[in-house]
Design a protein around this motif. Structure first.
Motif, PDB file in Angstrom:
ATOM      1  N   TYR A 128       0.820  -1.209   0.000  1.00  0.00           N
ATOM      2  CA  TYR A 128       0.000   0.000   0.000  1.00  0.00           C
ATOM      3  C   TYR A 128       0.856   1.262   0.000  1.00  0.00           C
ATOM      4  N   GLY A 129       2.088   1.175   0.511  1.00  0.00           N
ATOM      5  CA  GLY A 129       2.960   2.343   0.538  1.00  0.00           C
ATOM      6  C   GLY A 129       3.278   2.847  -0.856  1.00  0.00           C
ATOM      7  N   LEU A 130       3.636   1.941  -1.759  1.00  0.00           N
ATOM      8  CA  LEU A 130       3.918   2.348  -3.140  1.00  0.00           C
ATOM      9  C   LEU A 130       2.644   2.779  -3.850  1.00  0.00           C
ATOM     10  N   GLU A 294       7.214  11.265  -1.341  1.00  0.00           N
ATOM     11  CA  GLU A 294       6.282  10.472  -0.541  1.00  0.00           C
ATOM     12  C   GLU A 294       6.972   9.207  -0.035  1.00  0.00           C
ATOM     13  N   ALA A 295       7.663   8.542  -0.972  1.00  0.00           N
ATOM     14  CA  ALA A 295       8.293   7.270  -0.629  1.00  0.00           C
ATOM     15  C   ALA A 295       9.423   7.454   0.375  1.00  0.00           C
ATOM     16  N   THR A 394      13.703  16.128   4.574  1.00  0.00           N
ATOM     17  CA  THR A 394      13.421  14.813   3.972  1.00  0.00           C
ATOM     18  C   THR A 394      14.687  13.966   3.822  1.00  0.00           C
ATOM     19  N   PRO A 395      15.796  14.490   3.281  1.00  0.00           N
ATOM     20  CA  PRO A 395      17.003  13.640   3.219  1.00  0.00           C
ATOM     21  C   PRO A 395      17.555  13.293   4.595  1.00  0.00           C
ATOM     22  N   VAL A 396      17.402  14.181   5.569  1.00  0.00           N
ATOM     23  CA  VAL A 396      17.850  13.875   6.936  1.00  0.00           C
ATOM     24  C   VAL A 396      17.031  12.734   7.511  1.00  0.00           C
ATOM     25  N   LEU A 397      15.722  12.822   7.345  1.00  0.00           N
ATOM     26  CA  LEU A 397      14.844  11.762   7.852  1.00  0.00           C
ATOM     27  C   LEU A 397      15.169  10.437   7.194  1.00  0.00           C
ATOM     28  N   LYS A 398      15.236  10.434   5.874  1.00  0.00           N
ATOM     29  CA  LYS A 398      15.463   9.177   5.165  1.00  0.00           C
ATOM     30  C   LYS A 398      16.822   8.588   5.535  1.00  0.00           C
ATOM     31  N   GLY A 399      17.867   9.412   5.486  1.00  0.00           N
ATOM     32  CA  GLY A 399      19.207   8.904   5.731  1.00  0.00           C
ATOM     33  C   GLY A 399      19.459   8.521   7.171  1.00  0.00           C
ATOM     34  N   VAL A 400      19.122   9.401   8.098  1.00  0.00           N
ATOM     35  CA  VAL A 400      19.446   9.153   9.511  1.00  0.00           C
ATOM     36  C   VAL A 400      18.557   8.084  10.113  1.00  0.00           C
ATOM     37  N   LEU A 401      17.259   8.159   9.863  1.00  0.00           N
ATOM     38  CA  LEU A 401      16.359   7.188  10.496  1.00  0.00           C
ATOM     39  C   LEU A 401      16.610   5.773   9.994  1.00  0.00           C
ATOM     40  N   THR A 402      17.008   5.619   8.743  1.00  0.00           N
ATOM     41  CA  THR A 402      17.260   4.264   8.246  1.00  0.00           C
ATOM     42  C   THR A 402      18.646   3.757   8.633  1.00  0.00           C
ATOM     43  N   ASP A 403      19.658   4.641   8.618  1.00  0.00           N
ATOM     44  CA  ASP A 403      20.984   4.233   9.096  1.00  0.00           C
ATOM     45  C   ASP A 403      20.912   3.783  10.553  1.00  0.00           C
ATOM     46  N   VAL A 404      20.318   4.620  11.380  1.00  0.00           N
ATOM     47  CA  VAL A 404      20.269   4.320  12.814  1.00  0.00           C
ATOM     48  C   VAL A 404      19.266   3.211  13.098  1.00  0.00           C
ATOM     49  N   GLY A 405      18.171   3.178  12.343  1.00  0.00           N
ATOM     50  CA  GLY A 405      17.203   2.101  12.534  1.00  0.00           C
ATOM     51  C   GLY A 405      17.819   0.733  12.327  1.00  0.00           C
TER      52      GLY A 405
END
Length: 596
Positions: A128-130, A294-295, A394-405
């Motif tokens: 559903y995300g895509l 969005e993605a 947006t790039p901070v969220l995508k990069g940091v949250l996934t690296d740290v996640g």
């Protein structure tokens, strides 16, 4: 077996108390999301994620998806019924426009429940995300006929959507794409080419799949200036809206992946498939970036969501697993050993994950509120400020949250010791599933370059300056509060590091671009730490006020301690990021390629 409980209390605290969502009731859809409605939505989303999706996570991982000889793809047992329930429950269209069958509620609500769904079953959530990314692109750039034809069915869950960008020879550099589009007499196009890594490229959950495909029209300019976007349904649609013949698009194979096995990641073959132009010729990047933005926010939430579910299981295990005795004396004399939660290093690991999760969740809510303002406000100044925020973060969220996640999923696995390496405990799946989020929708190195090279200098640095001013203003406004000093002093110091890093890049990256490239990842993570520190300061301020007002909920005291841990043990890392960034690119670029 792993378990999951949606963090409803934390989301409620953020929506009601920290960000005071009712203050946005002047925006369309917000007044419909009253406190009672929010409570009901969060409760039902929690129930669906915990009871319908989480039990399918491990079984879906083990079974995976199957491609049959005729090109059909079937998803793991239970996924089809769950997706039917998901669609019928109105979850797909929760924040979508009412005129196309959505409920029009705030995107902030939709993104909050999205975390629940991803934690429960990341592979399922991608279907559903895509779809929502494709809906967003069509809603902004599609014709009225395209919107009416595709969007209602996608929001109802009857049809799904995909995003087709990557080709075997071309990932981030889309200017190299070879998929071609040939215009037909009736205004349609014949699309031919191969796309790879297409999430949900084929599946049995929905009766049709709406593929959004970038391709180059015959005679179009080379590079990214010649990219157009097309809508290519799996099943053609008759004039009366019923499904017609099968289009010339098929799944050539399913990728064999490290994780997210329950999602069908396909090689897609377009063999003269009929498609229709979305937006203008050679302007496909504009529409594509709607999908990708969005993605990217959704992928950021994947990093948080996997970190959260991994934390929950590690914390439960640490309270139950007996191993060794406490350094400060026996804590469980009636047992042969103490639970490992007594050991400082286990607590360090768990608090590190928890402090990140709660700050990251606040950051997602804050940013999604900005998205709602950008899309719904009639005030041009408010929209501009919200757009600035979204572009910068947006790039901070995508990069940091996934690296740290991902790192947190590994740390949570470590809490289990050897059992973390054994599949039945579920931790290794969290690690495998979390890993992809650092790669797709723009690998994190690209996010860092985007931040430093494009987003930071945009409009003369207006967005960054606004952020610096906001944090500085908050610190000054609350500086006399004794209870806030242990939080504001570290935040102010780290903001200083971020400002120094920004100035260094301004002075050293223009003449020598490699300095920006070498320091970009450190800058992104430095920025992430500061913005999460700001989120903690805001949460702590509210928690202190509620405690002073007589609220004795243990949850609030936990907030204060967890926030202080972040300030003392995590935020100081900004100094290391600054030092690395200021070392420049000389050593990074010195060795010849053949020395590696």
């Amino acid at each position: 077996m792993p378990s999951y409980k949606a963090p409803v209390e934390d989301v409620t605290f953020l929506l009601n108390d920290v960000f005071q969502i009712d203050r946005y009731n002047n925006l369309p859809g917000f007044s419909d999301a009253s406190a009672d409605v929010r409570e009901a939505i969060l409760s039902e989303a929690a129930k669906f994620s915990e009871q319908a999706l989480q039990p399918l996570n491990r079984s879906g991982d083990l079974e995976g998806c199957t491609r049959h000889d005729d090109g059909r793809v079937t998803t793991p047992k239970g996924f089809k019924d769950a997706y039917k329930q998901f669609g019928e429950g109105g979850w797909v269209g929760l924040a979508a426009p009412v005129e196309y069958g959505g409920q029009g509620l705030p995107a902030t609500m939709a993104q909050s429940i999205n975390e629940f769904m991803i934690s429960a079953n990341m592979a399922f959530s991608m279907y559903y995300g895509l779809t929502l990314g494709a809906v967003a692109a069509l809603n902004v750039h599609g014709t009225e006929e395209q919107k009416k034809t595709f969007i209602p069915k996608m929001l109802s869950g009857e049809w799904a959507g995909t995003m087709n960008l990557t080709e075997p020879h071309c990932g981030t550099d889309l200017g190299l794409l070879r998929t071609k589009a040939v215009k037909q007499a009736d205004g349609s196009y014949k699309i031919s080419g191969t796309k790879i890594f297409i999430s949900g490229g084929d599946q049995d959950l929905t009766e049709n799949i709406v593929h959004l495909v970038i391709a180059r029209i015959e005679g179009a300019p080379a590079g990214v200036k010649g990219i157009s976007l097309f809508v290519v349904p799996k099943q053609l649609i008759n004039a009366d809206g019923s499904l017609g013949a099968r289009n010339g698009v098929s799944c050539g194979s399913i990728e064999h992946k490290m994780g997210i096995h329950g999602n069908s990641t396909c090689v897609m073959n377009y063999d003269g498939a009929t498609g229709w132009l979305v937006g203008e010729e050679n302007k496909g990047l504009n529409a594509m970036f709607v999908m990708m933005n969005e993605a990217r926010l959704g992928v950021a939430v994947q990093g948080l969501a996997q970190s959260e579910v991994a934390y929950q299981n590690a914390a439960a295990y640490a309270k139950d697993r007996l191993q060794g005795r406490s350094l400060s004396g026996v804590k469980a004399p009636d047992k042969p050993a103490d639970p490992i939660i007594v050991h400082p290093d286990i607590r360090r690991a768990l608090l590190t994950i928890r402090a990140f999760n709660e700050a990251a969740r606040a950051l997602v809510v804050w940013t999604t509120l900005k998205s709602d303002v950008a899309h719904r406000s009639d005030n041009a100044k408010d929209r501009q400020e919200a757009d600035d925020h979204m572009g910068l973060l947006t790039p901070v969220l995508k990069g940091v949250l996934t690296d740290v996640g991902f790192a947190n999923s590994v740390a949570a696995q470590q809490v289990f010791g050897g059992h973390g390496y054994i599949a039945e405990w579920g931790m290794e799946q969290f690690v495998r599933d979390a890993r992809i989020a650092m790669i797709y929708e723009g690998a994190n190195g690209i996010q860092a370059l985007d931040l430093v090279g494009r987003k930071l200098p945009k409009d003369g640095g207006r967005a960054a300056m606004a952020f610096f001013a906001e944090v500085t203003g908050f610190a000054k406004e609350n500086g006399a509060d004794e209870a806030m000093k242990p939080y504001l002093a570290p935040l102010t110091a780290s903001l200083g590091h971020l400002q120094q890093a920004t100035m260094w890049l301004m002075q050293n990256a223009m003449g020598k671009p490699d300095n920006a490239g070498a320091g970009s990842t450190d800058y992104m993570h430095l920025f992430g730490l500061v913005v999460m520190g700001y989120m903690w300061a805001r949460m702590v301020k509210v928690a202190n006020e509620k405690i002073a007002g007589g609220d004795a909920a243990p949850y609030l005291k936990t907030k204060l301690v967890t926030g202080k841990f972040f300030m003392e043990r995590m935020l100081p890392e900004t100094s290391a990021h600054l030092a690395r960034l200021q070392s420049g690119s000389a050593t990074v670029m010195e060795l010849p390629a053949d020395a590696f």
